[in-house]
Design a protein around this motif. Structure first.
Motif, short mmCIF file in Angstrom:
data_model
loop_
_atom_site.label_atom_id
_atom_site.label_comp_id
_atom_site.label_asym_id
_atom_site.label_seq_id
_atom_site.Cartn_x
_atom_site.Cartn_y
_atom_site.Cartn_z
N GLN A 222 0.84 -1.19 0.00
CA GLN A 222 0.00 0.00 0.00
C GLN A 222 0.88 1.24 0.00
OE1 GLN A 222 -2.37 0.02 3.51
NE2 GLN A 222 -2.90 -2.12 3.32
N ARG A 223 0.31 2.40 -0.41
CA ARG A 223 1.06 3.64 -0.27
C ARG A 223 1.07 4.00 1.20
NH1 ARG A 223 -0.77 7.91 -3.49
NH2 ARG A 223 0.81 9.06 -2.36
N GLN A 224 2.25 4.13 1.74
CA GLN A 224 2.38 4.38 3.17
C GLN A 224 1.96 5.81 3.52
OE1 GLN A 224 4.08 2.11 5.52
NE2 GLN A 224 3.82 0.58 3.93
N ILE A 225 1.11 5.93 4.52
CA ILE A 225 0.75 7.27 5.02
C ILE A 225 1.42 7.40 6.38
CG2 ILE A 225 -1.14 8.87 5.48
CD1 ILE A 225 -3.01 6.87 4.05
N LEU A 226 2.41 8.24 6.46
CA LEU A 226 3.16 8.38 7.72
C LEU A 226 3.32 9.85 8.09
CD1 LEU A 226 5.90 5.68 7.10
CD2 LEU A 226 4.34 5.72 9.06
N ALA A 227 3.30 10.13 9.38
CA ALA A 227 3.40 11.51 9.85
C ALA A 227 4.85 11.91 10.14
CB ALA A 227 2.56 11.67 11.11
N THR A 228 5.75 10.99 10.09
CA THR A 228 7.14 11.21 10.51
C THR A 228 7.75 12.47 9.85
OG1 THR A 228 7.24 8.81 10.45
CG2 THR A 228 9.31 9.98 10.88
N GLY A 229 8.15 13.41 10.69
CA GLY A 229 8.81 14.64 10.22
C GLY A 229 7.87 15.62 9.53
N LYS A 230 6.57 15.35 9.58
CA LYS A 230 5.63 16.20 8.81
C LYS A 230 4.85 17.17 9.71
CE LYS A 230 5.02 13.03 5.02
NZ LYS A 230 4.38 11.77 4.73
N HIS A 231 4.40 18.25 9.07
CA HIS A 231 3.44 19.13 9.72
C HIS A 231 2.06 18.54 9.45
CE1 HIS A 231 6.48 22.05 10.68
NE2 HIS A 231 6.90 22.02 9.42
N VAL A 232 1.44 18.07 10.51
CA VAL A 232 0.17 17.33 10.37
C VAL A 232 -0.98 18.24 10.78
CG1 VAL A 232 -1.14 15.31 11.17
CG2 VAL A 232 1.36 15.18 10.94
N VAL A 233 -2.02 18.26 9.97
CA VAL A 233 -3.24 18.96 10.36
C VAL A 233 -4.37 17.94 10.41
CG1 VAL A 233 -4.89 20.80 9.84
CG2 VAL A 233 -2.46 21.11 9.29
N VAL A 234 -5.03 17.88 11.55
CA VAL A 234 -6.16 16.97 11.73
C VAL A 234 -7.43 17.81 11.70
CG1 VAL A 234 -7.27 15.34 13.32
CG2 VAL A 234 -4.76 15.41 13.15
N ILE A 235 -8.33 17.48 10.81
CA ILE A 235 -9.57 18.26 10.72
C ILE A 235 -10.70 17.44 11.33
CG2 ILE A 235 -11.16 19.43 9.15
CD1 ILE A 235 -8.84 19.86 7.25
N GLY A 236 -11.21 17.93 12.45
CA GLY A 236 -12.26 17.22 13.18
C GLY A 236 -11.82 17.02 14.62
N GLY A 237 -12.72 17.36 15.56
CA GLY A 237 -12.32 17.40 16.97
C GLY A 237 -12.79 16.21 17.80
N GLY A 238 -13.24 15.13 17.17
CA GLY A 238 -13.78 14.00 17.94
C GLY A 238 -12.75 12.93 18.25
N ASP A 239 -13.28 11.73 18.58
CA ASP A 239 -12.44 10.57 18.93
C ASP A 239 -11.45 10.22 17.83
OD1 ASP A 239 -13.29 9.82 21.42
OD2 ASP A 239 -14.88 8.49 20.67
N THR A 240 -11.95 10.23 16.59
CA THR A 240 -11.10 9.84 15.47
C THR A 240 -9.93 10.81 15.34
OG1 THR A 240 -13.08 9.00 14.40
CG2 THR A 240 -11.15 9.24 13.02
N GLY A 241 -10.24 12.10 15.47
CA GLY A 241 -9.19 13.12 15.41
C GLY A 241 -8.15 12.89 16.49
N SER A 242 -8.62 12.60 17.69
CA SER A 242 -7.72 12.34 18.82
C SER A 242 -6.80 11.16 18.53
CB SER A 242 -8.56 11.96 20.04
OG SER A 242 -8.47 12.91 21.01
N ASP A 243 -7.38 10.12 17.95
CA ASP A 243 -6.58 8.93 17.65
C ASP A 243 -5.51 9.24 16.60
OD1 ASP A 243 -8.11 7.62 19.46
OD2 ASP A 243 -9.35 6.56 18.00
N CYS A 244 -5.83 10.13 15.66
CA CYS A 244 -4.83 10.56 14.68
C CYS A 244 -3.69 11.30 15.38
CB CYS A 244 -5.46 11.48 13.64
SG CYS A 244 -6.61 10.65 12.54
N ILE A 245 -4.02 12.13 16.34
CA ILE A 245 -2.99 12.90 17.06
C ILE A 245 -2.05 11.94 17.80
CG2 ILE A 245 -2.63 14.54 18.98
CD1 ILE A 245 -5.40 15.75 18.15
#
Ligand code: FAD
Ligand code: SF4
Length: 475
Positions: free
Chosen positions: A276-299
Motif C-alpha cells: 500500500q502507499r504508506q501514510i506516515l506523519a514522521t517529520g511532517k506538519h500534520v493537520v487533523v480536521i475534526g475534533g472527535g475521537d477519530t481526530g484524537s486517535d490521529c494525534i
C-alpha cells in the motif's frame, strides 16, 4: 451498598497513565490500574442513591451499584457475573467507553463521580487473570443458521448471544481480521488487540464460525446469505466518511483518517503494508480536521510516528471547560474534553473552517483556513480572518455520514431512514425484509462501542424470538 459513609470519607481517585514522554515511544496500552484496596475504597463511594441514574446512563444498563457493592466486599467473582449479565465485553468498554454513566452518577451533582469505568475494567481484567472467563457452550443446538455480517462490537455481541442460544452462527467480515473499528480504527495504545483475539477464542468454543475476507455484496452476492440462512443480521457499521470538497482536496497527502489509522494498526500487528502507499506523519506538519475521537486517535498516532507539528481544527466553537451541572445532569454534558492524545502534544483550534489545500508538484504543503463566528447554531466567516499554515499531511476526521449503500445494501434493496441508515426499530430490529435485521452503527449511524454492544445484544434477542417464537436472551 458497600459503606454508608464511603462518599463522605473518600475522594475520587482514578487509575493513572504512564507519562506522556514515555508512552509515545510505542503503541502499548498505558493505563496504570489501581490496586485492590484502592478499588474497594472507590467502590465504597457509591452511595446507594435509591434511583441509580448511572444504570440508566450506561447504554448496556450495567448493574453498577451491585458490582460496586461486591467490589467493596472483595467478592470479585460475583461482581464479574453481574457485569457479564449485561455486557459481553466489559474489557472493551472499561478501556474506551466515554463513560456516560459517570456523567449521570448522583455524586456528580456536587462532587466527583464514582470511578465506574475503572472499576468495570478491573473486574473483568481480574476475571481473565484468574481464569474465571470460560466459553458458555449451549446445552442444545436449534439447527437454525444465522449469518451476521460485520464483526465490530455489534456483530461480535450479537454472534456471541445467538451462539449461546444454540444457533449456528457465521460471522462474515470483509477485512482480514475480526473486530471492526475495534481492530482497525481504535489504535493499539487505547485498546490492545489481543483482547479481541481472546474473545474470539471464547466465541469459537461457543460455536461461532468466523469468515474473514468475505465482502458481502462485492464478489459474494447478498441474496446467497438470505437463501442459505434462516436469518441475517447486518452489523456493517457506518463506513461512509464525511468528505471536505474544497479546492486542493485531490492533492497527495490529504487522506481520510481511517486510511491512516488502519495502516498503523496493521503495522503494529506485524502486517507488511508495503503493497500500500504508506501514510506516515514522521517529520511532517500534520493537520487533523475534526475534533472527535477519530481526530484524537490521529494525534496520538502522529505523535508516535514523530510528527514535526500537529494542529487540530474543529469547526464548532470551544466548549466551556466545566459544564453547568444543575442544567444538564444526568445527561451527557457539552464541555471541553481533552484526551490522553491531546496531553501528548498538539495545538487545538476551534471555530475554524478549511477553505483550501495548497500544494506543490501535486503534494499538499499548506492549508488555508478562516475563523468563524458562531451565533447559536448559525455561523459566519470573520471578514479578513483568512490564514495559512504548513501542512504536509492532512487527516480528515469529520465523522461518518451513513453506511456504504453500494453492494450489500443495494442488493438487498432495504429501506433506509432519512439519514441513509438501514431502517429498523429498536424493538424488533427488523428491516423491510422480514428475514433481515440490522444493528449497531449500520442502523443508528456513527455512535459508540457501548451502543453497538447494546444493539447487538438486543438484536440477537429479536432474531432468536423471530426464529423460535420467544427468547430467553436478555435485552
Ligand atoms: C477512529 C475511531 C475511534 C473511535 N473511538 C471510540 C472510542 O474510543 N470509544 C467508543 O465508544 N467508540 C469509538 N468509536 C466509535 C466505535 O468504534 C463505533 O461506534 C463502533 O465500532 C460501531 O460498531 P459496529 O459493530 O456497529 O460497526 P464497526 O465497528 O464499524 O464494524 C463494522 C464491520 O463490518 C464490516 N463490514 C461492513 N460491510 C461489510 C460487508 N458488506 N461484508 C462484510 N463485512 C462488512 C466492516 O469491515 C467492519 O469490520 C471510534 C470510531 C472511530 C472511527
Ligand atoms: S459501559 Fe460505559 S457507560 Fe456503561 S458502566 Fe461501563 S463505562 Fe459506564
Amino acid at each position: 451498598m458497600g459503606k454508608v459513609t464511603g462518599f463522605l470519607e473518600f475522594g475520587r481517585e482514578d487509575r493513572g497513565y504512564v507519562k506522556a514522554k514515555e508512552r509515545v515511544k510505542g503503541y502499548d496500552e498505558f493505563l496504570v490500574p489501581l490496586p485492590e484496596e484502592k478499588l474497594a475504597k472507590q467502590a465504597a463511594r457509591c452511595m446507594d442513591c435509591g434511583v441509580p441514574f448511572c444504570h440508566n446512563g450506561c447504554p448496556v444498563n450495567n448493574l453498577i451499584p451491585d458490582w460496586n457493592n461486591l467490589v467493596y466486599r472483595h467478592q470479585w467473582r460475583a461482581a464479574l457475573d453481574s457485569l457479564h449479565s449485561t455486557n459481553n465485553f466489559p474489557e472493551f468498554t472499561g478501556r474506551i467507553c466515554p463513560a456516560p454513566c459517570e456523567a449521570s452518577c448522583v455524586l456528580t451533582i456536587n462532587d466527583d463521580p464514582v470511578t465506574i469505568k475503572t472499576i468495570e475494567c478491573a473486574i473483568v481484567d481480574r476475571g481473565w487473570d484468574e481464569g474465571w472467563i470460560a466459553p458458555v457452550v449451549p446445552a442444545a443446538k436449534t439447527g437454525k443458521r444465522i449469518a451476521v455480517v460485520g464483526s465490530g462490537p455489534a456483530g461480535m455481541a450479537a454472534a456471541q448471544q445467538l451462539a449461546r442460544a444454540g444457533h449456528n452462527v457465521t460471522l462474515f467480515e470483509k477485512a482480514d481480521r475480526i473486530g471492526g473499528l475495534l481492530r482497525y480504527g481504535i489504535p493499539d495504545f487505547k485498546m490492545d488487540k489481543r483482547l479481541i483475539d481472546r474473545r474470539m477464542a471464547q466465541m469459537a468454543a461457543e460455536g461461532v464460525t468466523f469468515c474473514t475476507g468475505v465482502h458481502v455484496g462485492v464478489g459474494f452476492a447478498a441474496d446467497r446469505l438470505t437463501a442459505e440462512h434462516d436469518a441475517v443480521l447486518l452489523t456493517g457499521g457506518a463506513e461512509h466518511p464525511r468528505d471536505l470538497p474544497v479546492p486542493g482536496r485531490e492533492l497527495d497527502g490529504v487522506h481520510y483518517a481511517m486510511d491512516y489509522l488502519t495502516q498503523q494498526n496493521k503495522r503494529v500487528a506485524g502486517d507488511d503494508a508495503s503493497d500500500q502507499r504508506q501514510i506516515l506523519a514522521t517529520g511532517k506538519h500534520v493537520v487533523v480536521i475534526g475534533g472527535g475521537d477519530t481526530g484524537s486517535d490521529c494525534i496520538g498516532t502522529a505523535n508516535r510516528q514523530g510528527a514535526a507539528s500537529i494542529t487540530q481544527f474543529e469547526i464548532l466553537p470551544r466548549p466551556p471547560v466545566k459544564e453547568n451541572t444543575p442544567l444538564v445532569w444526568p445527561n451527557w454534558p457539552l464541555k471541553l474534553r481533552s484526551s490522553s492524545s491531546h496531553e501528548e502534544g498538539c495545538e487545538r483550534d476551534f471555530a475554524v473552517t478549511t477553505k483550501a489545500f495548497i500544494g506543490e508538484n501535486g503534494r499538499v504543503t499548506r492549508l488555508r483556513g478562516a475563523r468563524l463566528l458562531w451565533e447559536g447554531a448559525r455561523m459566519q466567516e470573520v471578514a479578513g480572518s483568512e490564514f495559512e499554515i504548513p501542512a504536509d499531511l492532512v487527516l480528515l476526521a469529520m465523522g461518518f455520514v451513513h453506511p456504504v449503500h453500494a453492494g450489500m445494501l443495494e442488493q438487498l434493496a432495504l429501506e433506509r431512514d432519512g439519514r441513509g441508515n438501514v431502517k429498523a426499530d429498536t424493538d424488533r430490529y427488523q428491516t423491510s425484509n422480514p428475514k433481515v435485521f440490522a444493528a449497531g452503527d449500520m442502523r443508528r449511524g456513527q455512535s459508540l462501542v457501548v451502543w453497538a454492544i447494546r444493539e447487538g445484544r438486543q438484536a440477537a434477542r429479536a432474531v432468536d424470538a423471530f426464529l423460535m417464537g420467544s427468547s430467553d436472551l436478555p435485552r
